[in-house]
Write a protein that holds these residues in place. Sequence first.
Motif, PDB file in Angstrom:
ATOM      1  N   ALA A 194       1.047 -11.041   0.788  1.00  0.00           N
ATOM      2  CA  ALA A 194       2.224 -11.614   0.481  1.00  0.00           C
ATOM      3  C   ALA A 194       3.035 -12.260   0.397  1.00  0.00           C
ATOM      4  CB  ALA A 194       2.715 -10.032   0.708  1.00  0.00           C
ATOM      5  N   GLN A 195       3.493 -12.150   1.832  1.00  0.00           N
ATOM      6  CA  GLN A 195       4.715 -13.438   2.913  1.00  0.00           C
ATOM      7  C   GLN A 195       4.669 -14.990   1.892  1.00  0.00           C
ATOM      8  OE1 GLN A 195       7.238 -12.147   3.315  1.00  0.00           O
ATOM      9  NE2 GLN A 195       8.124 -14.102   2.702  1.00  0.00           N
ATOM     10  N   SER A 196       2.779 -15.575   1.935  1.00  0.00           N
ATOM     11  CA  SER A 196       2.776 -16.435   1.884  1.00  0.00           C
ATOM     12  C   SER A 196       3.113 -17.481  -0.073  1.00  0.00           C
ATOM     13  CB  SER A 196       1.543 -17.487   1.958  1.00  0.00           C
ATOM     14  OG  SER A 196       1.682 -17.103   3.606  1.00  0.00           O
ATOM     15  N   PHE A 197       2.690 -15.804  -0.252  1.00  0.00           N
ATOM     16  CA  PHE A 197       3.161 -16.451  -1.850  1.00  0.00           C
ATOM     17  C   PHE A 197       4.496 -16.385  -1.901  1.00  0.00           C
ATOM     18  CE2 PHE A 197      -1.550 -14.960  -2.696  1.00  0.00           C
ATOM     19  CZ  PHE A 197      -1.660 -15.898  -3.658  1.00  0.00           C
ATOM     20  N   VAL A 198       5.436 -15.363  -1.399  1.00  0.00           N
ATOM     21  CA  VAL A 198       6.897 -15.310  -1.960  1.00  0.00           C
ATOM     22  C   VAL A 198       7.539 -16.444  -1.012  1.00  0.00           C
ATOM     23  CG1 VAL A 198       8.929 -13.890  -1.426  1.00  0.00           C
ATOM     24  CG2 VAL A 198       6.665 -13.250  -2.384  1.00  0.00           C
ATOM     25  N   ASP A 199       7.030 -17.411  -0.273  1.00  0.00           N
ATOM     26  CA  ASP A 199       7.519 -18.173   0.529  1.00  0.00           C
ATOM     27  C   ASP A 199       7.443 -19.615  -0.244  1.00  0.00           C
ATOM     28  OD1 ASP A 199       8.084 -16.709   2.684  1.00  0.00           O
ATOM     29  OD2 ASP A 199       7.013 -17.053   3.638  1.00  0.00           O
ATOM     30  N   MET A 219       7.835  -7.146   5.477  1.00  0.00           N
ATOM     31  CA  MET A 219       6.843  -7.443   4.267  1.00  0.00           C
ATOM     32  C   MET A 219       8.105  -7.534   2.943  1.00  0.00           C
ATOM     33  SD  MET A 219       3.958  -9.182   3.433  1.00  0.00           S
ATOM     34  CE  MET A 219       3.397  -9.082   4.783  1.00  0.00           C
ATOM     35  N   CYS A 220       7.631  -7.988   2.340  1.00  0.00           N
ATOM     36  CA  CYS A 220       8.175  -8.512   0.957  1.00  0.00           C
ATOM     37  C   CYS A 220       7.469  -6.848   0.047  1.00  0.00           C
ATOM     38  CB  CYS A 220       7.854  -9.364   0.217  1.00  0.00           C
ATOM     39  SG  CYS A 220       6.708 -10.092  -0.188  1.00  0.00           S
ATOM     40  N   ALA A 221       8.354  -6.206  -0.418  1.00  0.00           N
ATOM     41  CA  ALA A 221       7.908  -5.162  -1.264  1.00  0.00           C
ATOM     42  C   ALA A 221       7.922  -5.568  -3.109  1.00  0.00           C
ATOM     43  CB  ALA A 221       8.598  -3.863  -0.946  1.00  0.00           C
ATOM     44  N   ASN A 222       7.807  -6.495  -3.845  1.00  0.00           N
ATOM     45  CA  ASN A 222       8.002  -6.850  -5.095  1.00  0.00           C
ATOM     46  C   ASN A 222       6.376  -6.498  -5.640  1.00  0.00           C
ATOM     47  OD1 ASN A 222       6.086  -8.732  -5.203  1.00  0.00           O
ATOM     48  ND2 ASN A 222       8.211 -10.694  -3.870  1.00  0.00           N
ATOM     49  N   VAL A 223       6.698  -6.749  -6.662  1.00  0.00           N
ATOM     50  CA  VAL A 223       5.302  -6.800  -7.513  1.00  0.00           C
ATOM     51  C   VAL A 223       3.854  -7.562  -7.474  1.00  0.00           C
ATOM     52  CG1 VAL A 223       5.907  -8.440  -9.247  1.00  0.00           C
ATOM     53  CG2 VAL A 223       4.173  -6.949 -10.046  1.00  0.00           C
ATOM     54  N   VAL A 224       4.480  -8.663  -6.398  1.00  0.00           N
ATOM     55  CA  VAL A 224       3.556  -9.704  -6.437  1.00  0.00           C
ATOM     56  C   VAL A 224       2.708  -8.937  -4.590  1.00  0.00           C
ATOM     57  CG1 VAL A 224       2.797 -11.500  -5.418  1.00  0.00           C
ATOM     58  CG2 VAL A 224       4.616 -11.875  -6.856  1.00  0.00           C
ATOM     59  N   TYR A 225       3.599  -8.800  -4.486  1.00  0.00           N
ATOM     60  CA  TYR A 225       2.971  -7.817  -3.270  1.00  0.00           C
ATOM     61  C   TYR A 225       1.433  -6.764  -3.068  1.00  0.00           C
ATOM     62  CZ  TYR A 225       2.369  -4.798   0.665  1.00  0.00           C
ATOM     63  OH  TYR A 225       1.672  -4.217   1.677  1.00  0.00           O
ATOM     64  N   GLU A 226       2.772  -5.834  -4.683  1.00  0.00           N
ATOM     65  CA  GLU A 226       1.484  -5.026  -5.080  1.00  0.00           C
ATOM     66  C   GLU A 226       0.160  -4.898  -5.525  1.00  0.00           C
ATOM     67  OE1 GLU A 226       2.023  -1.320  -4.757  1.00  0.00           O
ATOM     68  OE2 GLU A 226       3.602  -1.996  -3.707  1.00  0.00           O
ATOM     69  N   TRP A 227       0.892  -6.145  -6.389  1.00  0.00           N
ATOM     70  CA  TRP A 227      -1.026  -6.881  -6.716  1.00  0.00           C
ATOM     71  C   TRP A 227      -1.741  -7.620  -6.288  1.00  0.00           C
ATOM     72  CZ3 TRP A 227      -1.309 -12.139  -7.845  1.00  0.00           C
ATOM     73  CH2 TRP A 227      -2.652 -12.924  -8.573  1.00  0.00           C
ATOM     74  N   LEU A 228      -1.015  -8.003  -5.088  1.00  0.00           N
ATOM     75  CA  LEU A 228      -1.822  -8.791  -3.845  1.00  0.00           C
ATOM     76  C   LEU A 228      -2.446  -7.049  -3.362  1.00  0.00           C
ATOM     77  CD1 LEU A 228       0.552 -11.148  -2.504  1.00  0.00           C
ATOM     78  CD2 LEU A 228      -2.522 -11.223  -4.099  1.00  0.00           C
ATOM     79  N   LYS A 229      -1.899  -5.877  -3.146  1.00  0.00           N
ATOM     80  CA  LYS A 229      -2.553  -5.127  -2.589  1.00  0.00           C
ATOM     81  C   LYS A 229      -3.490  -4.413  -3.195  1.00  0.00           C
ATOM     82  CE  LYS A 229       0.022  -1.206  -1.631  1.00  0.00           C
ATOM     83  NZ  LYS A 229       1.359   0.026  -1.081  1.00  0.00           N
ATOM     84  N   THR A 230      -3.489  -4.353  -4.242  1.00  0.00           N
ATOM     85  CA  THR A 230      -4.577  -4.275  -5.163  1.00  0.00           C
ATOM     86  C   THR A 230      -5.963  -5.022  -5.210  1.00  0.00           C
ATOM     87  OG1 THR A 230      -3.661  -5.007  -7.591  1.00  0.00           O
ATOM     88  CG2 THR A 230      -3.167  -2.930  -6.614  1.00  0.00           C
TER      89      THR A 230
END
Length: 80
Positions: free
Chosen positions: A19-24, A1-12
């Motif tokens: 998250a992975q689809s966003f990054v991809d 899984m990608c550990a970045n600001v988008v992942y943290e945002w989606l987690k909140t």
Amino acid sequence: MCANVVYEWLKTLQLPQYAQSFVDNGYDDLEVCKQIGDPDLDAIGVAVPHHRRRLHEAVRRLREADEAAAGLYFTLEPPP
């Protein structure tokens, strides 16, 4: 899984499964995420209506935060 600001945002938002689809799909920072619309959510694979609503609301909040901060700026020059 990608550990970045988008992942943290989606987690909140309780949507880390995207998250992975966003990054991809190139949504790897919040500046890019501020531009998300319905066609983008289709490409990312967000099909659940309440997930789409949650993301649209979060994008709206990101844009509003940007507008609120737009009047602020910093300068490196000393005051007169």
